[in-house]
Design an enzyme around this catalytic site. Structure first.
Site, PDB file in Angstrom:
ATOM      1  N   GLY A 128       0.828  -1.205   0.000  1.00  0.00           N
ATOM      2  CA  GLY A 128       0.000   0.000   0.000  1.00  0.00           C
ATOM      3  C   GLY A 128       0.861   1.252   0.000  1.00  0.00           C
ATOM      4  O   GLY A 128       0.525   2.257   0.621  1.00  0.00           O
ATOM      5  N   SER A 154       1.444   3.303  -2.335  1.00  0.00           N
ATOM      6  CA  SER A 154       1.115   4.249  -3.412  1.00  0.00           C
ATOM      7  C   SER A 154       0.462   5.535  -2.939  1.00  0.00           C
ATOM      8  O   SER A 154       0.550   6.559  -3.614  1.00  0.00           O
ATOM      9  CB  SER A 154       0.172   3.553  -4.409  1.00  0.00           C
ATOM     10  OG  SER A 154      -0.986   3.082  -3.736  1.00  0.00           O
ATOM     11  N   ARG A 155      -0.224   5.471  -1.801  1.00  0.00           N
ATOM     12  CA  ARG A 155      -0.986   6.645  -1.342  1.00  0.00           C
ATOM     13  C   ARG A 155      -0.779   6.823   0.155  1.00  0.00           C
ATOM     14  O   ARG A 155      -0.312   5.920   0.843  1.00  0.00           O
ATOM     15  CB  ARG A 155      -2.490   6.423  -1.570  1.00  0.00           C
ATOM     16  CG  ARG A 155      -2.903   6.296  -2.993  1.00  0.00           C
ATOM     17  CD  ARG A 155      -4.419   6.367  -3.119  1.00  0.00           C
ATOM     18  NE  ARG A 155      -5.094   5.122  -2.783  1.00  0.00           N
ATOM     19  CZ  ARG A 155      -5.967   4.972  -1.786  1.00  0.00           C
ATOM     20  NH1 ARG A 155      -6.269   5.981  -1.000  1.00  0.00           N
ATOM     21  NH2 ARG A 155      -6.549   3.807  -1.572  1.00  0.00           N
ATOM     22  N   SER A 202      -2.744   0.663  14.650  1.00  0.00           N
ATOM     23  CA  SER A 202      -3.521   1.892  14.826  1.00  0.00           C
ATOM     24  C   SER A 202      -3.840   2.078  16.300  1.00  0.00           C
ATOM     25  O   SER A 202      -3.882   1.099  17.061  1.00  0.00           O
ATOM     26  CB  SER A 202      -4.831   1.770  14.039  1.00  0.00           C
ATOM     27  OG  SER A 202      -5.721   2.799  14.419  1.00  0.00           O
ATOM     28  N   TYR A 220     -11.933  -3.196  12.487  1.00  0.00           N
ATOM     29  CA  TYR A 220     -10.617  -2.559  12.332  1.00  0.00           C
ATOM     30  C   TYR A 220      -9.803  -2.689  13.626  1.00  0.00           C
ATOM     31  O   TYR A 220      -8.605  -2.974  13.589  1.00  0.00           O
ATOM     32  CB  TYR A 220     -10.855  -1.095  11.970  1.00  0.00           C
ATOM     33  CG  TYR A 220      -9.629  -0.299  11.594  1.00  0.00           C
ATOM     34  CD1 TYR A 220      -8.978  -0.504  10.386  1.00  0.00           C
ATOM     35  CD2 TYR A 220      -9.164   0.709  12.435  1.00  0.00           C
ATOM     36  CE1 TYR A 220      -7.871   0.264  10.033  1.00  0.00           C
ATOM     37  CE2 TYR A 220      -8.073   1.484  12.090  1.00  0.00           C
ATOM     38  CZ  TYR A 220      -7.423   1.262  10.887  1.00  0.00           C
ATOM     39  OH  TYR A 220      -6.341   2.030  10.535  1.00  0.00           O
ATOM     40  N   ALA A 259     -10.062  -5.002  15.919  1.00  0.00           N
ATOM     41  CA  ALA A 259      -9.633  -6.405  16.048  1.00  0.00           C
ATOM     42  C   ALA A 259      -8.462  -6.679  15.110  1.00  0.00           C
ATOM     43  O   ALA A 259      -7.467  -7.305  15.498  1.00  0.00           O
ATOM     44  CB  ALA A 259     -10.801  -7.332  15.726  1.00  0.00           C
ATOM     45  N   ILE A 271      -4.371  10.450  11.074  1.00  0.00           N
ATOM     46  CA  ILE A 271      -3.379  10.972  10.129  1.00  0.00           C
ATOM     47  C   ILE A 271      -4.086  11.428   8.860  1.00  0.00           C
ATOM     48  O   ILE A 271      -4.994  10.735   8.363  1.00  0.00           O
ATOM     49  CB  ILE A 271      -2.328   9.875   9.787  1.00  0.00           C
ATOM     50  CG1 ILE A 271      -1.715   9.263  11.054  1.00  0.00           C
ATOM     51  CG2 ILE A 271      -1.250  10.437   8.870  1.00  0.00           C
ATOM     52  CD1 ILE A 271      -0.927  10.197  11.948  1.00  0.00           C
TER      53      ILE A 271
HETATM   54  P1  NDP Z   1      -5.077   4.942   2.369  1.00  0.00           P
HETATM   55  O1  NDP Z   1      -6.487   4.487   2.257  1.00  0.00           O
HETATM   56  O2  NDP Z   1      -4.742   6.351   2.098  1.00  0.00           O
HETATM   57  O3  NDP Z   1      -4.141   4.008   1.432  1.00  0.00           O
HETATM   58  C1  NDP Z   1      -4.287   2.623   1.494  1.00  0.00           C
HETATM   59  C2  NDP Z   1      -3.220   1.969   0.672  1.00  0.00           C
HETATM   60  O4  NDP Z   1      -3.339   0.539   0.834  1.00  0.00           O
HETATM   61  C3  NDP Z   1      -3.325   2.230  -0.811  1.00  0.00           C
HETATM   62  O5  NDP Z   1      -2.027   2.279  -1.344  1.00  0.00           O
HETATM   63  C4  NDP Z   1      -4.060   0.992  -1.347  1.00  0.00           C
HETATM   64  O6  NDP Z   1      -3.785   0.699  -2.716  1.00  0.00           O
HETATM   65  C5  NDP Z   1      -3.459  -0.073  -0.444  1.00  0.00           C
HETATM   66  N1  NDP Z   1      -4.271  -1.286  -0.326  1.00  0.00           N
HETATM   67  C6  NDP Z   1      -5.511  -1.431   0.191  1.00  0.00           C
HETATM   68  N2  NDP Z   1      -5.894  -2.718   0.116  1.00  0.00           N
HETATM   69  C7  NDP Z   1      -4.878  -3.402  -0.451  1.00  0.00           C
HETATM   70  C8  NDP Z   1      -4.654  -4.757  -0.794  1.00  0.00           C
HETATM   71  N3  NDP Z   1      -5.599  -5.697  -0.561  1.00  0.00           N
HETATM   72  N4  NDP Z   1      -3.490  -5.110  -1.374  1.00  0.00           N
HETATM   73  C9  NDP Z   1      -2.533  -4.178  -1.616  1.00  0.00           C
HETATM   74  N5  NDP Z   1      -2.675  -2.870  -1.317  1.00  0.00           N
HETATM   75  C10 NDP Z   1      -3.836  -2.495  -0.734  1.00  0.00           C
HETATM   76  O7  NDP Z   1      -4.604   4.509   3.846  1.00  0.00           O
HETATM   77  P2  NDP Z   1      -3.677   5.302   4.881  1.00  0.00           P
HETATM   78  O8  NDP Z   1      -2.469   5.764   4.210  1.00  0.00           O
HETATM   79  O9  NDP Z   1      -4.502   6.227   5.659  1.00  0.00           O
HETATM   80  O10 NDP Z   1      -3.310   4.093   5.879  1.00  0.00           O
HETATM   81  C11 NDP Z   1      -2.131   3.312   5.728  1.00  0.00           C
HETATM   82  C12 NDP Z   1      -2.059   2.339   6.898  1.00  0.00           C
HETATM   83  O11 NDP Z   1      -2.025   3.067   8.121  1.00  0.00           O
HETATM   84  C13 NDP Z   1      -3.262   1.411   6.983  1.00  0.00           C
HETATM   85  O12 NDP Z   1      -2.867   0.146   7.422  1.00  0.00           O
HETATM   86  C14 NDP Z   1      -4.130   2.090   8.017  1.00  0.00           C
HETATM   87  O13 NDP Z   1      -4.983   1.174   8.653  1.00  0.00           O
HETATM   88  C15 NDP Z   1      -3.085   2.640   8.958  1.00  0.00           C
HETATM   89  N6  NDP Z   1      -3.551   3.767   9.766  1.00  0.00           N
HETATM   90  C16 NDP Z   1      -4.050   4.905   9.188  1.00  0.00           C
HETATM   91  C17 NDP Z   1      -4.496   5.951   9.975  1.00  0.00           C
HETATM   92  C18 NDP Z   1      -5.037   7.244   9.426  1.00  0.00           C
HETATM   93  O14 NDP Z   1      -5.539   8.047  10.228  1.00  0.00           O
HETATM   94  N7  NDP Z   1      -4.959   7.500   8.136  1.00  0.00           N
HETATM   95  C19 NDP Z   1      -4.459   5.826  11.445  1.00  0.00           C
HETATM   96  C20 NDP Z   1      -3.933   4.609  11.929  1.00  0.00           C
HETATM   97  C21 NDP Z   1      -3.490   3.626  11.118  1.00  0.00           C
HETATM   98  P3  NDP Z   1      -4.908   1.028  -3.878  1.00  0.00           P
HETATM   99  O15 NDP Z   1      -5.090   2.508  -3.864  1.00  0.00           O
HETATM  100  O16 NDP Z   1      -4.308   0.505  -5.139  1.00  0.00           O
HETATM  101  O17 NDP Z   1      -6.142   0.281  -3.444  1.00  0.00           O
END
Ligand code: NDP
Length: 244
Positions: free
Chosen positions: A13, A15-16, A143, A156, A158, A189
């Site tokens: 993940g 990419s974003r 998280s 989430y 769990a 975040i």
């Molecule tokens: P985003 O939703 O911004 O980005 C999610 C990323 O995960 C994307 O690159 C997406 O790729 C990829 N992804 C999702 N499902 C899959 C999959 N099955 N296989 C491969 N890639 C996948 O998430 P965040 O940047 O906000 O979060 C990143 C991590 O941090 C996560 O684990 C989240 O739970 C954790 N987190 C985030 C918080 C927040 O406040 N933002 C707080 C606490 C934890 P694509 O776009 O191609 O689907």
């Protein structure tokens, strides 16, 4: 910085959002970063462009962390490119919020599968390669929800608590074999993931009274991957503005 020259990192993940910041941070200290994504290739390309503009290097790799065979093939291909994987960041994650009493089974399954099956699918083949070299660092994104249990996020919470326990268990298993396994637990975040969150209300609960930036998480991940963290394993580092 030179120390990381030639080293290889995989960021699921990547990419974003937070994953993009982690990819940029690791590339910034010399890692060749495999930026994983599931479906949004454009976002992965954007991340790579920013990495290259800053003088770093990497490539985009599509695979769905919930799919075992697909993930194993991708890990083997990435490993074959440089015959090494030094760092794995398990960052891919999704949310599907709702009160538990009303939660559809598919929302329970998808969130837990992405986090925990994802951890298994990616970490297991990577760990095998790290153990052969007796060297490596793995960091997984949990998280605050995984520490306290968020209302409306039973699935989430769990999943993210599971990542902590799985990481601690694996950390104990491989500590004397040269691989460190740690967890970063962010609070709120600024990414697309929190687009629907009641940000104003949550801000009131944050001692620092602001949302965190992806880079603030990425710097901690980079530290845990580095030799500066050489005696740290099985640890959970909170990055949450003092929330917990
Ligand atoms: P985003 O939703 O911004 O980005 C999610 C990323 O995960 C994307 O690159 C997406 O790729 C990829 N992804 C999702 N499902 C899959 C999959 N099955 N296989 C491969 N890639 C996948 O998430 P965040 O940047 O906000 O979060 C990143 C991590 O941090 C996560 O684990 C989240 O739970 C954790 N987190 C985030 C918080 C927040 O406040 N933002 C707080 C606490 C934890 P694509 O776009 O191609 O689907």
């Amino acid at each position: 910085m030179e120390e990381k020259e030639g080293k290889v990192a995989i960021v699921t993940g990547g990419s974003r959002g937070i994953g993009r910041a982690i990819s940029q941070e690791l590339a910034g200290v010399g890692y060749h970063v495999f930026v994983n994504y599931k479906s949004n290739r454009a976002a992965a390309e954007e991340t790579l462009e920013s990495i290259r503009r800053a003088g770093g290097d990497g490539e985009a790799v599509a695979f769905d962390v919930t799919m075992g065979e697909e993930t194993i093939s991708a890990v083997n291909e990435m490993h074959a490119r440089f015959n090494r994987i030094d760092v794995l960041v398990n960052n891919a994650g999704i949310t599907a919020d709702g009160l538990f009493a009303l939660m559809p089974e598919k929302d329970w399954d998808s969130v837990i599968t992405t986090a925990l099956k994802g951890f298994y699918n990616v970490t297991k083949p990577v760990l095998g390669k790290m153990l052969r070299k007796k060297r490596g660092a793995i960091v997984s994104l949990s998280s605050l929800a995984g520490l306290i249990g968020n209302r409306g996020q039973a699935n989430y919470s769990a999943a993210k608590a599971g990542l902590i326990s799985a990481s601690r268990a694996v950390a104990r298993e491989v500590a004397r074999l040269g691989v460190r396994v740690n967890v970063v637990a962010p609070g709120l975040i600024e990414t697309e993931m929190i687009a629907k969150a009641p940000v104003a209300t949550i801000k009131e609960m944050i001692p620092m009274a602001r949302i965190g930036e992806p880079e603030e998480v990425a710097r901690v991940v980079r530290f845990l991957c580095s030799e500066d963290a050489s005696y740290i394993t099985g640890e959970v580092v909170s990055v949450n503005g003092g929330m917990y």
